[in-house]
Design a protein around this motif. Sequence first.
Motif, PDB file in Angstrom:
ATOM      1  N   LEU A  86       0.879  -1.236   0.040  1.00 26.57           N
ATOM      2  CA  LEU A  86       0.046  -0.212  -0.154  1.00 26.57           C
ATOM      3  C   LEU A  86       1.083   1.194  -0.136  1.00 26.57           C
ATOM      4  O   LEU A  86       0.454   2.274   0.465  1.00 26.57           O
ATOM      5  CB  LEU A  86      -1.109   0.051   1.130  1.00 26.57           C
ATOM      6  N   PHE A 113       2.184   4.458  -1.661  1.00 32.60           N
ATOM      7  CA  PHE A 113       1.704   5.493  -2.571  1.00 32.60           C
ATOM      8  C   PHE A 113       2.485   6.634  -2.626  1.00 32.60           C
ATOM      9  O   PHE A 113       2.252   7.843  -3.411  1.00 32.60           O
ATOM     10  CB  PHE A 113       0.017   6.036  -2.319  1.00 32.60           C
ATOM     11  N   PHE A 153       1.573   1.077  -5.590  1.00 34.45           N
ATOM     12  CA  PHE A 153       0.278   0.445  -6.209  1.00 34.45           C
ATOM     13  C   PHE A 153       0.206   1.391  -7.519  1.00 34.45           C
ATOM     14  O   PHE A 153      -0.573   2.229  -7.602  1.00 34.45           O
ATOM     15  CB  PHE A 153      -0.947   0.675  -5.341  1.00 34.45           C
ATOM     16  N   GLY A 188      -1.378   1.212 -10.354  1.00 36.11           N
ATOM     17  CA  GLY A 188      -2.966   1.198 -10.897  1.00 36.11           C
ATOM     18  C   GLY A 188      -3.950   2.071 -10.357  1.00 36.11           C
ATOM     19  O   GLY A 188      -4.526   2.741 -10.892  1.00 36.11           O
ATOM     20  N   ARG A 189      -3.650   1.898  -8.936  1.00 35.63           N
ATOM     21  CA  ARG A 189      -4.559   2.810  -8.187  1.00 35.63           C
ATOM     22  C   ARG A 189      -4.299   4.241  -8.021  1.00 35.63           C
ATOM     23  O   ARG A 189      -5.227   5.151  -8.116  1.00 35.63           O
ATOM     24  CB  ARG A 189      -4.585   2.210  -6.720  1.00 35.63           C
ATOM     25  N   ASP A 204      -3.046   5.687 -11.039  1.00 38.60           N
ATOM     26  CA  ASP A 204      -3.594   6.006 -12.096  1.00 38.60           C
ATOM     27  C   ASP A 204      -4.934   6.500 -12.313  1.00 38.60           C
ATOM     28  O   ASP A 204      -5.558   7.419 -12.586  1.00 38.60           O
ATOM     29  CB  ASP A 204      -3.099   5.147 -13.174  1.00 38.60           C
ATOM     30  N   ASP A 205      -5.632   5.590 -11.217  1.00 36.58           N
ATOM     31  CA  ASP A 205      -7.207   5.681 -11.190  1.00 36.58           C
ATOM     32  C   ASP A 205      -7.555   6.972 -10.737  1.00 36.58           C
ATOM     33  O   ASP A 205      -8.550   7.486 -10.290  1.00 36.58           O
ATOM     34  CB  ASP A 205      -7.586   4.652 -10.250  1.00 36.58           C
ATOM     35  N   ASN A 206      -6.503   7.597  -9.903  1.00 39.96           N
ATOM     36  CA  ASN A 206      -6.648   8.937  -9.048  1.00 39.96           C
ATOM     37  C   ASN A 206      -5.806   9.980  -9.711  1.00 39.96           C
ATOM     38  O   ASN A 206      -5.415  10.985  -8.890  1.00 39.96           O
ATOM     39  CB  ASN A 206      -6.300   8.691  -7.699  1.00 39.96           C
ATOM     40  N   GLY A 243       1.410   6.714 -11.725  1.00 42.52           N
ATOM     41  CA  GLY A 243       1.914   5.763 -10.972  1.00 42.52           C
ATOM     42  C   GLY A 243       3.448   5.180 -11.217  1.00 42.52           C
ATOM     43  O   GLY A 243       4.153   4.861 -10.502  1.00 42.52           O
ATOM     44  N   SER A 291      -0.288  -3.446  -8.514  1.00 43.03           N
ATOM     45  CA  SER A 291      -1.518  -2.919  -9.079  1.00 43.03           C
ATOM     46  C   SER A 291      -1.409  -2.433 -10.407  1.00 43.03           C
ATOM     47  O   SER A 291      -1.683  -1.399 -10.906  1.00 43.03           O
ATOM     48  CB  SER A 291      -1.895  -1.700  -8.266  1.00 43.03           C
ATOM     49  N   ARG A 334      -2.183  -3.380 -14.413  1.00 45.24           N
ATOM     50  CA  ARG A 334      -3.519  -3.562 -14.893  1.00 45.24           C
ATOM     51  C   ARG A 334      -3.299  -3.976 -16.309  1.00 45.24           C
ATOM     52  O   ARG A 334      -4.216  -4.814 -16.980  1.00 45.24           O
ATOM     53  CB  ARG A 334      -4.478  -2.400 -15.115  1.00 45.24           C
TER      54      ARG A 334
END
Length: 218
Positions: A112, A114, A133, A135-136, A138-140, A144, A168, A170
């Motif tokens: 976890l 970041f 992580f 991908g997470r 990039d999701d935000n 990443g 993470s 993808r």
Amino acid sequence: MKFFIDTANLEQIKEAQDLGVLDGVTTNPSLMAKEGIGGEENILKHYKDICDIVDGDVSAEVISTDYEGMIVEGEKLASLHPQIVVKVPVIKEGIKAIKYFSSKGIKTNCTLVFSVGQALLAAKAGATYVSPFIGRLDDNSTDGVQLIEQIVDMFEMYEFETQVLAASIRNTMHIIKCVEAGADVATCPLSAIEGLLNHPLTDIGLAQFLSDFKKVNG
Ligand code: G3P
């Protein structure tokens, strides 16, 4: 770069192992739940089953969030099999636990992650791996892969032995970008690993070779 598969699915782990390119496995409580693995006995057995399939490191995550709980859980996990890496979240108690595990020669994966600061603390505590992580992020709307680059640079500059384990992930472009960034490990779903094989020119070229062979060989 090492390839880990990011799943607790035994069939997918076997498939990646059979491909001959697998260096390890990462799991997390969500991935275990996805396979319906619950109850301490079943969970421990599942980790053992994974270790029997692969040769490399297998990350098994602690559920406790307090230092004492993490130590008890982590020691139990580590004693299961020499391939087990104790996965610990990057929280205050987790950093203390990583320091403890490192002093006992128990491998850890700090999860976890970041930010560069979190990776720095994990490395200073002696983590074997840090898991940003991507991908997470990039999701935000945050890059990443850029975090991977920053952590790789920091570890090189200060000669930390901690390995950067890009998590993470993808898709195949995430893997390629992690190669460019110098990640030590990418933990990926099977689809992303197999996706690296995809190229239409390979399919077209192979079909042509086979049809030309047939023309003279029947
Ligand atoms: O192992 C943890 C990590 O890879 C999770 O991935 O896709 O749930 O963000 P994801």
